[in-house]
Design an enzyme around this catalytic site. Structure first.
Site, PDB file in Angstrom:
ATOM      1  N   CYS A  16       0.851  -1.197   0.000  1.00 34.60           N
ATOM      2  CA  CYS A  16       0.000   0.000   0.000  1.00 34.60           C
ATOM      3  C   CYS A  16       0.881   1.239   0.000  1.00 34.60           C
ATOM      4  CB  CYS A  16      -0.937   0.012   1.211  1.00 34.60           C
ATOM      5  SG  CYS A  16      -0.065   0.133   2.784  1.00 34.60           S
ATOM      6  N   CYS A  84      47.859 -12.435  -7.369  1.00 35.22           N
ATOM      7  CA  CYS A  84      48.119 -12.180  -5.952  1.00 35.22           C
ATOM      8  C   CYS A  84      46.915 -11.480  -5.339  1.00 35.22           C
ATOM      9  CB  CYS A  84      49.388 -11.347  -5.750  1.00 35.22           C
ATOM     10  SG  CYS A  84      49.266  -9.669  -6.406  1.00 35.22           S
ATOM     11  N   ASP A 524      18.332 -26.743  21.892  1.00 37.74           N
ATOM     12  CA  ASP A 524      16.890 -26.920  22.034  1.00 37.74           C
ATOM     13  C   ASP A 524      16.678 -28.414  22.262  1.00 37.74           C
ATOM     14  OD1 ASP A 524      14.034 -26.267  21.727  1.00 37.74           O
ATOM     15  OD2 ASP A 524      14.228 -27.537  19.958  1.00 37.74           O
ATOM     16  N   ASP A 740      16.029 -26.446  15.452  1.00 37.78           N
ATOM     17  CA  ASP A 740      15.550 -27.077  14.226  1.00 37.78           C
ATOM     18  C   ASP A 740      15.427 -26.098  13.062  1.00 37.78           C
ATOM     19  OD1 ASP A 740      13.289 -25.601  14.746  1.00 37.78           O
ATOM     20  OD2 ASP A 740      12.059 -27.310  15.332  1.00 37.78           O
ATOM     21  N   ASP A 744      12.831 -22.189  16.013  1.00 37.07           N
ATOM     22  CA  ASP A 744      13.960 -21.599  16.731  1.00 37.07           C
ATOM     23  C   ASP A 744      14.652 -20.486  15.957  1.00 37.07           C
ATOM     24  OD1 ASP A 744      13.645 -23.463  18.851  1.00 37.07           O
ATOM     25  OD2 ASP A 744      14.701 -24.969  17.671  1.00 37.07           O
TER      26      ASP A 744
END
Length: 856
Positions: A16, A84, A524, A740, A744
């Site tokens: 919008c 290099c 976790d 996971d 998380d």
């Protein structure tokens, strides 16, 4: 603002006019931004800005921080001609000057530049042209196969360097023989060419001149481009200076201007031969360093057997497979693409993708990864991902991106390289001048050193001018910025490849460096330390019906077993829910021969449980407070509930028209969790657990795997995990969050390092810095080991590169090395840095990296 740039940026996500205003406000707040106009209708934002005060990358960041998506493309361009780290910086400056380029990273070790740019302002052709204008050759992806184009260019470069080396060696061998006679059998060679009266030096001139023209041409051209076009000195300048000094001095001497001067045609030719040989060996080593990535791509199948709707089969090319196609995979064949098994059972070797050495059993409903090998039975699979979306392609993409993003330690080498070549030239001029002006003084000080004889005996033996020229040539040739430039990216290439081979994907070289500094790991619990698959372990009735009345509702099959009645009612209530605990209850009931019945009314009470009217009666399943709300007393079951939770199980109450019981489900702890925690604690890393489960269950799991109970945070909602991670880091700890990658994600982003533990096919997890292809917590230890080993290799490389220059430049400046020896040492230094990195390829990240029997 005197010099303003105007850029139009494509923006995604505007819905919008207020979105346009938000973007305008966010960008306008930047210092150096003038007029800003965002257009919701065209999905664009036009910005006028001062490039000296604000960069295009800052504009993109401002749009992203406002919650929108600035449209950009990323391209990796293969480049030939870099010699290099200064060449990398030159390319970055040239491409970065394009108006639409957001970021550019040129990598000398991979011969590539990764460029992010706004397609509305800059095109890929513009990038190619900028690289070419800087004096390098971009590998154009005209046919859409970038890897094939790069491989072809790499092969062509190897062939060219080999031919140049052989050509130079063929002409230099006679020069080397003449040098040996001169050193060890003086007077053996005639002073003139028989029958011509010309000095024998003209033979050396005839042999050295083609070498100077053919081998030296690219060094002279590159030097011109570096100094005149880019105004930046690089390694080619040093080589051109050293070689042309020896050759030019010899031509002047041979012409009679310096009749007593020596000839150094052999030196001029051998310098170029040694450097070209070094370039050839360097190109071979770079190719070997990237072999792991190419071998991953080579694992892909070429064809597949597609099963038509009528059951007939046809052989098709991999690129013709579409999502939803059914494919037959016979024993010994490669799985064509990421898919899900629809028919059959088999064991699949996934070691080439996940690092898992034991074949994984697959049955209907299981995912299979493209390029893995079907070993036993016939499988019919349905394609779920094709082309660049497959796991193997995503792995290659992630590894290549990681190799292009260099560790912060590379900045040290870059800063040194930026000033290195000018400093070397200044040093060579200084000492050449000092030797010319005060030869006797310096000879008296240096002459007693044991290496004095390597510099042709000093000014007394060859003359002051000649010795000053030799010192200058040696001092510019001995320095090797290419070794310094290769030190970090070569080790990073090997480290990221090792990680990929063992199922550990790093987001970038900077992440690879950061992982080593982690001092806290936060797991976790569910799906990470545990399998994330709930199993019903038991039903325990704890109180009989208060009045012995039959259950309300429709007549159910009578049973004298209260446990069976409670389980049947609970399974009926939970039937149809996708919650892991509900699925475990239903599956557990069916395993016990209890089928869920008909459900009449169901009410889900968020965070507490469910109420239902079933054919077995009115049932409530959930937490004690829900039972209290329904007028049931949970107290008789609380002791049993606490006992089960203390054993690491998740317990919930079941009330069935006056009957009371406890259902217990458990999430099995992964076999390697205890090993992973022990390994982390052994290296001094603190281990924490965060979970949404209850306190007693969380502590029981933590105790089983060896985590200190004080480091357990239970009852943490997904949206609060990021706050928990930040609280752990509040004391300055550098935390690695392992989850996971879905629920998380905020916590992964908040951590010092975010690690997503995956399923093999879920590679592109945006919130994570590191993705583990296997659901194995011990791979966290592997990630730290790879990081630690790679950083050790980088430091070794930097030590040898800097140590080499620190030792050799003074020797050359003091006149203790002849130019030909300096050139040979220069070429050897780059090859030795690459060889040291390649030696790392045999490292097994199951163990910590050792050097000389010690952990590093």
């Amino acid at each position: 603002m005197s010099d303003r740039n105007r850029v139009t940026i494509g923006v995604g996500g505007m819905t919008c006019a207020n979105c346009a205003a938000t973007i305008e406000d966010a960008v306008r707040d930047l210092d150096g931004v003038g007029e800003v106009s965002a257009n919701y209708a065209t999905d664009e934002a036009t910005v006028e800005f001062d490039p000296e005060r604000v960069s295009l990358a800052d504009l993109f960041d401002a749009v992203e921080s406002a919650g929108y998506d600035p449209i950009a493309e990323t391209v990796t361009v293969g480049i030939t001609g870099m010699t290099c780290a200064n060449c990398s910086a030159t390319i970055e400056d040239a491409v970065g000057a394009l108006p639409g380029v957001v970021a550019v990273d040129a990598n000398f070790a991979t011969d590539e530049a990764t460029v992010r740019y706004a397609p509305s302002v800059t095109t890929r052709e513009d990038v190619y042209d900028a690289v070419a204008a800087a004096g390098y050759e971009p590998i154009r992806d005209d046919d859409g196969d970038a890897e094939s184009a790069k491989d072809a260019a790499r092969t062509a470069e190897l062939t060219r360097q080999r031919r140049l080396t052989l050509f130079g060696a063929a002409l230099s061998v006679p020069l080397l023989a003449m040098l040996v006679f001169e050193l060890f059998a003086p007077g053996t060679l005639p002073e003139t060419i028989p029958g011509t009266g010309l000095a024998i030096g003209w033979v050396a001139f005839a042999l050295a001149t083609p070498v100077q023209v053919v081998l030296g041409r690219e060094f002279y051209e590159n030097s011109y481009t570096a100094l005149v076009v880019n105004r930046r000195a690089n390694m080619d300048v040093l080589i051109a200076l050293g070689s042309s000094t020896a050759y030019g001095y010899s031509v002047v001497a041979l012409s009679g201007v310096l009749p007593q001067a020596g000839l150094y045609f052999d030196t001029a030719a051998l310098i170029l031969v040694f450097i070209t040989l070094g370039n050839y060996l360097e190109a071979r080593s770079k190719s070997q360093a990237g072999a792991a990535i190419r071998s991953l791509l080579e694992l892909e199948a070429d064809t597949a057997t597609r099963v038509r709707d009528d059951g007939t089969e046809e052989e098709v090319a991999i690129e013709d497979i579409a999502v939803g196609d059914r494919l037959k995979v016979k024993p010994g064949e490669k799985v064509p693409t990421d898919a899900v098994v629809r028919e059959g059972e088999s064991a699949v070797d996934e070691s080439m993708v996940t690092g898992e050495s034991v074949p994984v059993e697959k049955a209907a409903g299981d995912e299979v990864i493209g390029s893995t090998v079907n070993e036993t039975g016939v499988l019919v699979v349905e394609a779920t991902k094709v082309g660049e979306e497959t796991a193997i392609q995503q792995i290659v993409k992630r590894v290549k991106e990681a190799q292009s993003r260099q560790p912060d330690i590379q900045r040290l080498a870059d800063r040194i390289s930026a000033y290195f070549v000018p400093a070397v030239i200044a040093n060579a001029l200084l000492w050449g001048g000092v030797w010319f002006l005060a030869p006797e003084t310096l000879a008296g000080v240096v002459g007693a050193l044991p290496l004095w004889g390597l510099a042709a005996g000093g000014p007394a033996a060859v003359g002051v001018t000649e010795f000053a020229v030799l010192v200058f040539a040696s001092a510019v040739l001995i320095a090797c910025p290419c070794a310094l430039g290769l030190a970090t990216p070569a080790a990073t290439m090997v480290g990221t490849s090792i990680g990929a081979q063992h199922g550990v994907l790093f987001e970038g070289g900077d992440v690879l460096e950061r992982v080593r500094d982690v001092d806290t790991v936060v797991f976790d619990k569910t799906g990470t330390l545990t399998r994330g698959e709930m199993t019903l372990t038991g039903v325990r009735p704890v109180a009989p019906a208060t009045d012995g009345a039959a259950p309300a509702g429709e007549e159910a099959e009578p049973t004298d077993d209260p446990a069976e009645r409670l389980l049947a009612a609970a399974a009926t209530a939970e039937h149809g829910s996708e919650h892991p605990i509900a699925e475990a209850v239903v599956a557990g009931a069916r395993e016990r021969g209890v089928e869920p019945g008909e459900l009449q009314v169901l009410q889900n009470v968020s965070g507490k449980g469910i109420r239902a009217r079933t054919e077995h009666g009115t049932v409530t399943v959930g937490k004690p407070e829900l039972l209290r709300d329904d007028g049931a007393d949970p107290e008789p079951a609380m002791d049993a509930m606490r006992e089960l939770e203390s054993a690491g199980k998740t317990a919930m109450l079941v009330a069935l028209d006056g009957e009371l019981g406890v259902l217990a489900v458990a999430d099995e702890v992964r076999e390697s969790a205890e090993h992973a925690v022990a390994a982390l604690r052994e290296r001094g890393v603190a281990v924490h657990v965060i979970t949404g489960d209850n306190e007693r269950t969380a502590r029981a799991v933590a105790e089983r795997v060896g985590v200190d109970p004080d480091n357990v945070r239970a009852g943490v909602l997904p949206e609060d995990k990021a706050d928990a991670v930040e609280a752990i880091q509040a004391d300055g700890s550098r935390a690695m969050m392992v989850g996971d990658g879905v629920n998380d994600a905020p916590a992964l982003a908040s951590a010092f390092v975010g690690v997503a533990i995956g399923s093999g096919t879920d590679v592109a997890i945006e919130a994570a810095d590191v993705t583990l292809m296997r659901s194995d917590p011990y791979d966290v230890v592997k990630a730290i080991n790879v990081s630690e080993g790679t950083l050790s290799k980088i430091k070794q490389n930097l030590f040898w590169a800097l140590g080499y220059n620190t030792a050799m430049i003074p020797l050359a400046s003091l006149g203790l090395l002849q130019p030909v020896l300096a050139a040979g040492a220069m070429a050897l230094s780059s090859v030795s840095v690459l060889a040291n990195s390649l030696a790392f390829r045999s490292y097994d990240p199951d163990e910590r990296y050792r050097i000389f029997g010690r952990f590093r």
